[in-house]
Enzyme design. Structure first.
Site, PDB file in Angstrom:
ATOM      1  N   ILE A 140      47.664  15.034 -34.822  1.00  0.00           N
ATOM      2  CA  ILE A 140      46.739  14.768 -35.924  1.00  0.00           C
ATOM      3  C   ILE A 140      45.589  15.765 -35.886  1.00  0.00           C
ATOM      4  O   ILE A 140      44.914  15.914 -34.855  1.00  0.00           O
ATOM      5  CB  ILE A 140      46.179  13.338 -35.843  1.00  0.00           C
ATOM      6  CG1 ILE A 140      47.330  12.318 -35.833  1.00  0.00           C
ATOM      7  CG2 ILE A 140      45.233  13.056 -37.006  1.00  0.00           C
ATOM      8  CD1 ILE A 140      46.891  10.922 -35.469  1.00  0.00           C
ATOM      9  N   GLY A 193      40.418  21.053 -31.926  1.00  0.00           N
ATOM     10  CA  GLY A 193      40.033  19.639 -31.868  1.00  0.00           C
ATOM     11  C   GLY A 193      40.912  18.692 -32.664  1.00  0.00           C
ATOM     12  O   GLY A 193      41.237  18.968 -33.791  1.00  0.00           O
ATOM     13  N   SER A 194      41.307  17.569 -32.074  1.00  0.00           N
ATOM     14  CA  SER A 194      42.217  16.663 -32.750  1.00  0.00           C
ATOM     15  C   SER A 194      42.625  15.528 -31.823  1.00  0.00           C
ATOM     16  O   SER A 194      41.966  15.251 -30.838  1.00  0.00           O
ATOM     17  CB  SER A 194      43.454  17.437 -33.199  1.00  0.00           C
ATOM     18  OG  SER A 194      43.900  18.243 -32.130  1.00  0.00           O
ATOM     19  N   ARG A 195      43.777  14.894 -32.142  1.00  0.00           N
ATOM     20  CA  ARG A 195      44.292  13.848 -31.270  1.00  0.00           C
ATOM     21  C   ARG A 195      45.804  13.742 -31.412  1.00  0.00           C
ATOM     22  O   ARG A 195      46.387  14.222 -32.392  1.00  0.00           O
ATOM     23  CB  ARG A 195      43.587  12.533 -31.557  1.00  0.00           C
ATOM     24  CG  ARG A 195      44.267  11.615 -32.527  1.00  0.00           C
ATOM     25  CD  ARG A 195      43.507  10.292 -32.647  1.00  0.00           C
ATOM     26  NE  ARG A 195      44.326   9.282 -33.254  1.00  0.00           N
ATOM     27  CZ  ARG A 195      43.968   8.590 -34.331  1.00  0.00           C
ATOM     28  NH1 ARG A 195      42.818   8.814 -34.913  1.00  0.00           N
ATOM     29  NH2 ARG A 195      44.761   7.660 -34.827  1.00  0.00           N
TER      30      ARG A 195
END
Length: 219
Positions: free
Chosen positions: A157, A187-189
C-alpha cells in the site's frame, strides 16, 4: 558489502550527478565560505538520504514452510480480524506493518508457494495508517498458495509520499520465501491476510525485520 536495490539505480545516478554539479558550481559561484559549506553539506546529506532509502541489505532467511516471515521492515501496527473484500470475501486475520521513510523498503516473499493472484490498483495517496488506505490508495494485491497455510494474501500500500509500487509477483510463478518480491518508494505499509486461527508470533508495536522476523507459524 553495502548493496542498493535495482529500483533505485536511476534515482541514485541522477542524484549523484546533481550533487556533483552543485558542489562544483557552488565552489566557483559562491564566495562566502560559510554559505558555500552549508550548500555543499546539505547536498551531501541529501545524497546520503537517497542512498540509505534504496539500501538492500542481505538477509539470510531460514526458509520454512511452517512459518510466515515479515515481508518488510517496519512496525506492527494492526493485528485484527477483518473482512477481506477483494479476493477471499470473508473474514481473515490481518497483520499490518508500517514502514517509515528510514526503513528498508524492499518487499520480500513471506512464504513459499505459487502466485495465484496478482493485481495492481491505482488510487489515492492517503497517509499509510489511514483506515481507508488499504482500499483507496495505490496498491497491489498478491495471493500465494502454500501447502501448509493455504492461500495467504499480502497487499503493498502506497503512503502519502509514495508514488510508485513495484511488484514482481506474476500469476503462476513459484516463489521462494525471503526472495525479492518488489519495492515501495518513499514510505508505506504492507498488510498480510492470514487464515483465521493462525498462530501469531508478533505483538503490536513490535519491530519487524523483513526476511527474518517470524510473523506466524504452525506447530
Amino acid at each position: 558489502m553495502l548493496k542498493f536495490h535495482k529500483e533505485g539505480a536511476k534515482i541514485i545516478l541522477a542524484t549523484c550527478a546533481i550533487v556533483v554539479a552543485i558542489v562544483l558550481l557552488s565552489d566557483s559561484l559562491i564566495t562566502n565560505f560559510y554559505i558555500l559549506k552549508f550548500v555543499q553539506i546539505i547536498s551531501l546529506i541529501f545524497l546520503i538520504l537517497v542512498l540509505q532509502f534504496f539500501r538492500n541489505p542481505i538477509r539470510l532467511t531460514d526458509v520454512n514452510d511452517t512459518k510466515i516471515i515479515a515481508p518488510v521492515d517496519g512496525k506492527v501496527v494492526v493485528i485484527e480480524e477483518v473482512y477481506e473484500s477483494e479476493y477471499f470475501k470473508e473474514k481473515r486475520l490481518m497483520i499490518s506493518i508500517f514502514m517509515s521513510p528510514i526503513n528498508v523498503h524492499v518487499t520480500r516473499y513471506a512464504l513459499n508457494g505459487i502466485v495465484k493472484f496478482s493485481k495492481y490498483h491505482p488510487g489515492k495517496y492517503l497517509v499509510a495508517w489511514h483506515p481507508k488506505a488499504s482500499e483507496e490508495n495505490e496498491r497491489t494485491t498478491v495471493v500465494i498458495e502454500n501447502q501448509v497455510f493455504g492461500e495467504v494474501l499480502y497487499r503493498q500500500i502506497a503512503g502519502a509520499l509514495a508514488r510508485r509500487i513495484v511488484n514482481y509477483a506474476k500469476e503462476g510463478m513459484q516463489v521462494v520465501q525471503g526472495e525479492d518480491a518488489g519495492f515501495i518508494k518513499f514510505g508505506s505499509r504492507v498488510d498480510l491476510y492470514l487464515p483465521i486461527g493462525t498462530e501469531i508470533n508478533v505483538k503490536l508495536n513490535q519491530k519487524a525485520v523483513g526476511g527474518i522476523t517470524v510473523i506466524a507459524k504452525k506447530s
